[in-house]
Design a protein around this motif. Structure first.
Motif, PDB file in Angstrom:
ATOM      1  N   GLU A 102     -95.627 -65.519 -38.378  1.00  0.00           N
ATOM      2  CA  GLU A 102     -96.845 -65.933 -37.685  1.00  0.00           C
ATOM      3  C   GLU A 102     -97.329 -64.845 -36.735  1.00  0.00           C
ATOM      4  O   GLU A 102     -98.534 -64.610 -36.604  1.00  0.00           O
ATOM      5  CB  GLU A 102     -96.595 -67.237 -36.920  1.00  0.00           C
ATOM      6  CG  GLU A 102     -96.334 -68.440 -37.825  1.00  0.00           C
ATOM      7  CD  GLU A 102     -96.055 -69.696 -37.026  1.00  0.00           C
ATOM      8  OE1 GLU A 102     -96.079 -69.620 -35.770  1.00  0.00           O
ATOM      9  OE2 GLU A 102     -95.805 -70.743 -37.644  1.00  0.00           O
ATOM     10  N   ASP A 150     -98.974 -62.147 -38.758  1.00  0.00           N
ATOM     11  CA  ASP A 150    -100.263 -62.630 -39.264  1.00  0.00           C
ATOM     12  C   ASP A 150    -101.326 -62.560 -38.173  1.00  0.00           C
ATOM     13  O   ASP A 150    -102.469 -62.136 -38.413  1.00  0.00           O
ATOM     14  CB  ASP A 150    -100.101 -64.064 -39.772  1.00  0.00           C
ATOM     15  CG  ASP A 150    -101.272 -64.505 -40.636  1.00  0.00           C
ATOM     16  OD1 ASP A 150    -102.164 -63.674 -40.905  1.00  0.00           O
ATOM     17  OD2 ASP A 150    -101.309 -65.672 -41.046  1.00  0.00           O
ATOM     18  N   ARG A 151    -100.985 -62.980 -36.955  1.00  0.00           N
ATOM     19  CA  ARG A 151    -101.950 -62.941 -35.852  1.00  0.00           C
ATOM     20  C   ARG A 151    -102.389 -61.510 -35.554  1.00  0.00           C
ATOM     21  O   ARG A 151    -103.580 -61.233 -35.373  1.00  0.00           O
ATOM     22  CB  ARG A 151    -101.350 -63.566 -34.588  1.00  0.00           C
ATOM     23  CG  ARG A 151    -101.195 -65.069 -34.618  1.00  0.00           C
ATOM     24  CD  ARG A 151    -100.990 -65.627 -33.216  1.00  0.00           C
ATOM     25  NE  ARG A 151     -99.884 -65.008 -32.510  1.00  0.00           N
ATOM     26  CZ  ARG A 151     -98.622 -65.419 -32.589  1.00  0.00           C
ATOM     27  NH1 ARG A 151     -98.318 -66.442 -33.372  1.00  0.00           N
ATOM     28  NH2 ARG A 151     -97.683 -64.817 -31.893  1.00  0.00           N
TER      29      ARG A 151
END
Length: 222
Positions: A187, A190-191
């Motif tokens: 995550e 991805d950010r």
């Protein structure tokens, strides 16, 4: 370590032996997680040949490791292309390529350290792989965004290098400092990658000469 006896290869099978040498060196790296575990002697013992047979294909240990990492980037390119082909838009493709890069690096940390976190030598197999495979495909995605007028017009190679730097920095920190409070690594990556891709697109809407504050003011006015 006991040397494995290997049958003499038939004439014309030099490429097969070269592949076996590369496989053995890669296995030693992955099993040990240490570069020092890979030596001409240890590889020759793993393959079942004499050290001079290794030198027929690779000048020294550095040349062998370069070739191992070159193969790493060929596999990386295949993974990046697979995920890119599954995406509906160009920006999704670019983001997916970057995320696949970070994921692959985390799955193969020792190979990544050698390939991208140690001193490079221009003209090595690693540089050739970067210029002909994974990096070229990422650059193609950036060029496609420029063609769609969704990204700032300019030097496509420099723009792609900027995004590559974001992916590399993310991968390097996740590998070398996994104890930092990233939260879920996937995550987090991805950010960061999404922000880099979208940031480039927003800058493209404002033009190359626009300042960050100009963009902030325009976004507030929407």
């Amino acid at each position: 370590m006991t040397t494995v006896k290997r049958r003499r290869s038939p004439r014309g099978s030099g490429d097969q032996l070269r592949d076996e040498i590369l496989d053995a060196a890669t296995e030693l790296l992955l099993e040990s997680g240490q570069v020092k575990a890979v030596s001409i002697r240890s590889v020759s013992q793993r393959v079942g040949v004499t050290p001079p047979s290794i030198y027929l294909h690779f000048a020294d240990k550095d040349a062998l490791l370069d070739a191992v990492c070159g193969g790493y980037f060929e596999r990386l390119d295949a993974v990046m292309q697979q995920v890119a082909d599954e995406q509906p838009t160009t920006i999704d493709r670019l983001r997916a390529q970057g995320l696949a890069y970070v994921r692959f690096a985390r799955q193969n940390p020792e190979l990544y350290r050698i390939a991208m976190m140690s001193e490079g030598r221009p003209g090595s197999d690693v540089d050739l792989a970067l210029n002909t495979a994974a990096f070229v495909h990422m650059r193609d995605s950036v060029q496609a965004l420029m063609d769609e007028e969704s990204f700032p017009q300019g030097d496509v190679t420099a723009a792609a290098l900027g995004l590559w730097t974001v992916a590399h920095g993310t991968a390097s920190l996740l590998i070398s400092r996994p104890y930092l409070p990233f939260g879920d690594p996937e995550e987090f990556a991805d950010r960061v990658l999404s922000a880099a891709c979208l940031g480039g697109m927003v800058r493209g809407l404002g033009g190359l000469d626009v300042t960050p504050q100009d963009l902030v003011d325009r976004l507030k006015g929407l």
